[in-house]
Design a protein around this motif. Sequence first.
Motif, PDB file in Angstrom:
ATOM      1  N   UNK A   1       0.845  -1.197   0.000  1.00 13.64           N
ATOM      2  CA  UNK A   1       0.000   0.000   0.000  1.00 13.64           C
ATOM      3  C   UNK A   1       0.876   1.240   0.000  1.00 13.64           C
ATOM      4  N   UNK A   2       0.725   2.046  -1.027  1.00  9.83           N
ATOM      5  CA  UNK A   2       1.419   3.332  -1.096  1.00  9.83           C
ATOM      6  C   UNK A   2       0.360   4.404  -0.857  1.00  9.83           C
ATOM      7  N   UNK A   3       0.341   4.961   0.356  1.00 12.67           N
ATOM      8  CA  UNK A   3      -0.653   5.975   0.707  1.00 12.67           C
ATOM      9  C   UNK A   3      -0.140   7.344   0.277  1.00 12.67           C
ATOM     10  N   UNK A   4      -0.810   7.930  -0.713  1.00 12.95           N
ATOM     11  CA  UNK A   4      -0.387   9.222  -1.257  1.00 12.95           C
ATOM     12  C   UNK A   4      -1.151  10.345  -0.567  1.00 12.95           C
ATOM     13  N   UNK A   5      -0.405  11.357  -0.177  1.00 11.84           N
ATOM     14  CA  UNK A   5      -0.978  12.489   0.544  1.00 11.84           C
ATOM     15  C   UNK A   5      -0.587  13.766  -0.182  1.00 11.84           C
TER      16      UNK A   5
END
Length: 406
Positions: free
Chosen positions: A148-152
Amino acid sequence: MKYTEIMVRYGELSTKGKNRKRFIQQLAKNIRLALVDFPKIKIIAERDRTHLLLNGEDSDLLIPELKKVFGIQSFSPVVRVEKDLEEMKKMAVSIVREQFFEGMTFKITSKRSDHDFELDTTGLNQFLGSAVFNKVEGIQAKMKKPDLDLRVEVRMDAVYFSFETIKGAGGLPVATSGRGMLMLSGGIDSPVAGYLAMKRGVELEMVHFASPPYTSAGALQKAKDLTQKLTVFGGNIQFIEVPFTEIQEEIKAKAPEAYLMTITRRMMMRLTDKIRQMRKGYVIINGESLGQVASQTLESMQAINDVTTTPVIRPVVTMDKLEIIELSQKIDTFEISIQPFEDCCTIFSPASPKTRPNLELTREYEARLDIEGLIERAIAGLKISEITPLGEVGNVRLEDEFEDLL
């Protein structure tokens, strides 16, 4: 996950310089047409991306429709939160918990256009990463290829969280490259050619030749059904039916059998070009693939093109049949295309058509016809209807509209 909006990225549109605004506006219009069944959505088109505010609409239902819109490089369902570190921390933890599975790895990828925000990207990655690591038991950080690459994204108005990037259709928004007339038969190739032209921003109008009683109502409906399949990629399409019976009968009666196909195609090209002029189009598009049938040799193409100086685009010219079939299956036109209805190109097809027609002989045989009279009467009998994703709307004769051009 209950998303608040979908963020659309442009890709190729970023290279359009001064025309960029026009391209983005057309894309927003095309998105609205594609999502006509979702009236609550609000579209905000900005220079670097477009935001689709869901306002309660189900993102899972939108995604399949959005994938078909040319001009979109990729898009992501996102959740919007206020620019408050505690709210951001809660959202990061909530998203990871909802997606969590045993042994899952993650990372935080931050980006900010608000450079006055209290944390820079490194600080934000560490702040949110620590919160997730401490609150989600069993999670592991991994910087390369995590689960999971959580982009903010910290923007001027708010913060946007996403973790899924969905590939779009690419290309250019339909109608940004001008109008083209597609010579639509009932076969496999021409709808694929139309699809590829639409991908490069061409607004299509369909030109279909009908020769009743030799061609049936089923053949005409088949062409309209193929048109309807293409509307999902660029909105409503004008369908122009050309009466072709008299012309085909005259050609059969006065031309040698070996040249029937060549002269028939030349007449089709003349009529399509006349309609293009009337409809303010720029190009003619067809589904010819080099060497696939007798009329699609280089010599035949040269003889047929002899009647016009208008550019003729052949998007599938270098593709073999299996490649074209594969693409027709992808765009869902194949099953319609193989329905067993004869079209104008097959009803009087000679047993041994000329594959290398002599241009001078072609002109000589064609001179036996009243070309201008045949074209004038065919144009007087044109019918136009508008095909939408839901079906056909309206059907009117065009004599009055085109009277001054006959």
